[in-house]
Design a protein around this motif. Structure first.
Motif, PDB file in Angstrom:
ATOM      1  N   ASP A   3      -1.680   2.573  -0.748  1.00 30.07           N
ATOM      2  CA  ASP A   3      -1.197   3.043  -2.031  1.00 30.07           C
ATOM      3  C   ASP A   3      -1.846   4.376  -2.367  1.00 30.07           C
ATOM      4  O   ASP A   3      -2.781   4.818  -1.708  1.00 30.07           O
ATOM      5  CB  ASP A   3      -1.551   2.035  -3.128  1.00 30.07           C
ATOM      6  CG  ASP A   3      -0.997   0.647  -2.842  1.00 30.07           C
ATOM      7  OD1 ASP A   3       0.151   0.560  -2.384  1.00 30.07           O
ATOM      8  OD2 ASP A   3      -1.726  -0.331  -3.071  1.00 30.07           O
ATOM      9  N   SER A  19      -4.588   2.127  -8.581  1.00 27.61           N
ATOM     10  CA  SER A  19      -3.632   2.252  -7.479  1.00 27.61           C
ATOM     11  C   SER A  19      -2.231   2.393  -8.039  1.00 27.61           C
ATOM     12  O   SER A  19      -1.875   1.743  -9.017  1.00 27.61           O
ATOM     13  CB  SER A  19      -3.693   1.026  -6.582  1.00 27.61           C
ATOM     14  OG  SER A  19      -4.940   0.947  -5.948  1.00 27.61           O
ATOM     15  N   SER A  21       2.125   3.373  -6.815  1.00 23.69           N
ATOM     16  CA  SER A  21       3.084   3.602  -5.746  1.00 23.69           C
ATOM     17  C   SER A  21       3.744   4.974  -5.887  1.00 23.69           C
ATOM     18  O   SER A  21       4.236   5.526  -4.899  1.00 23.69           O
ATOM     19  CB  SER A  21       4.150   2.508  -5.744  1.00 23.69           C
ATOM     20  OG  SER A  21       4.806   2.458  -7.003  1.00 23.69           O
ATOM     21  N   LEU A  35       4.631  10.466  -3.672  1.00 21.51           N
ATOM     22  CA  LEU A  35       4.583   9.178  -3.001  1.00 21.51           C
ATOM     23  C   LEU A  35       3.499   9.233  -1.934  1.00 21.51           C
ATOM     24  O   LEU A  35       2.989  10.315  -1.597  1.00 21.51           O
ATOM     25  CB  LEU A  35       5.931   8.863  -2.342  1.00 21.51           C
ATOM     26  CG  LEU A  35       7.134   8.731  -3.271  1.00 21.51           C
ATOM     27  CD1 LEU A  35       8.427   8.689  -2.465  1.00 21.51           C
ATOM     28  CD2 LEU A  35       7.004   7.492  -4.132  1.00 21.51           C
ATOM     29  N   ARG A  36       3.184   8.083  -1.355  1.00 20.03           N
ATOM     30  CA  ARG A  36       2.219   8.013  -0.259  1.00 20.03           C
ATOM     31  C   ARG A  36       2.636   8.977   0.842  1.00 20.03           C
ATOM     32  O   ARG A  36       3.813   9.124   1.153  1.00 20.03           O
ATOM     33  CB  ARG A  36       2.194   6.582   0.257  1.00 20.03           C
ATOM     34  CG  ARG A  36       1.105   6.316   1.215  1.00 20.03           C
ATOM     35  CD  ARG A  36       1.013   4.806   1.481  1.00 20.03           C
ATOM     36  NE  ARG A  36       0.331   4.629   2.725  1.00 20.03           N
ATOM     37  CZ  ARG A  36       0.935   4.428   3.894  1.00 20.03           C
ATOM     38  NH1 ARG A  36       2.236   4.338   3.953  1.00 20.03           N
ATOM     39  NH2 ARG A  36       0.226   4.297   4.988  1.00 20.03           N
ATOM     40  N   VAL A  55       1.163  -0.280  -8.753  1.00 24.16           N
ATOM     41  CA  VAL A  55       1.599  -1.161  -7.683  1.00 24.16           C
ATOM     42  C   VAL A  55       1.806  -2.542  -8.289  1.00 24.16           C
ATOM     43  O   VAL A  55       0.921  -3.096  -8.925  1.00 24.16           O
ATOM     44  CB  VAL A  55       0.545  -1.213  -6.554  1.00 24.16           C
ATOM     45  CG1 VAL A  55       0.939  -2.231  -5.493  1.00 24.16           C
ATOM     46  CG2 VAL A  55       0.356   0.156  -5.949  1.00 24.16           C
ATOM     47  N   ASP A  74      -3.452  10.996  -0.023  1.00 23.92           N
ATOM     48  CA  ASP A  74      -3.059   9.849  -0.847  1.00 23.92           C
ATOM     49  C   ASP A  74      -3.957   9.656  -2.067  1.00 23.92           C
ATOM     50  O   ASP A  74      -4.048   8.568  -2.625  1.00 23.92           O
ATOM     51  CB  ASP A  74      -2.975   8.559  -0.028  1.00 23.92           C
ATOM     52  CG  ASP A  74      -1.828   8.603   0.972  1.00 23.92           C
ATOM     53  OD1 ASP A  74      -0.842   9.320   0.706  1.00 23.92           O
ATOM     54  OD2 ASP A  74      -1.915   7.927   2.014  1.00 23.92           O
TER      55      ASP A  74
END
Length: 128
Positions: A3, A19, A21, A35-36, A55, A74
């Motif tokens: 994440d 965390s 998404s 995004l990741r 998430v 990330d």
């Protein structure tokens, strides 16, 4: 695992950390979705809302003043002199700030105050 690790930081405190998404923020170049696996970037934020999709949880909405959005490995850092979560915004006060700003003579300060108040109102409305 896998994440985004997100920090929303104001000058005086960490507003939110956790965390996510996805993160959506408005930069001076336009809206950015992260995004990741997003490429590293550093961009200037404008007075607007930030949306952080937790998430397996709700979307965290916040109003921010100008600042920086940093993405690397990330990790997303949203740094602003002033940031407030939507649920902490008193919409009546934000509307009063907007009315007061519209009453000011035309200037850069007037436009800045209008953008800030409008961002707070949008954030509060998105959260309700």
């Amino acid at each position: 695992m896998g994440d985004l690790q997100v920090e929303l930081v104001a000058a005086d405190r960490t507003v939110w950390s956790g965390s996510a998404s996805m993160v959506i923020a408005r930069t001076v170049e336009g809206d950015v979705g992260v995004l990741r696996g997003h490429a590293p970037m550093l961009s200037l934020l404008t007075e607007a809302t930030v949306e952080i999709s937790e998430v397996d949880g709700p979307v965290v909405v916040a109003a921010v003043d100008a600042g920086f959005l940093s993405v690397a490995g990330d990790r997303v850092s949203i740094l602003s002199e002033y940031a407030v979560l939507a649920q902490d915004i008193k919409i009546d006060e934000a509307k009063a700030e907007l009315d007061a700003a519209h009453g000011l003579p035309t200037s850069d300060e007037r436009e800045l105050r209008i953008r800030r108040a409008e961002a707070r109102i949008r954030a509060a409305e998105k959260a309700s």
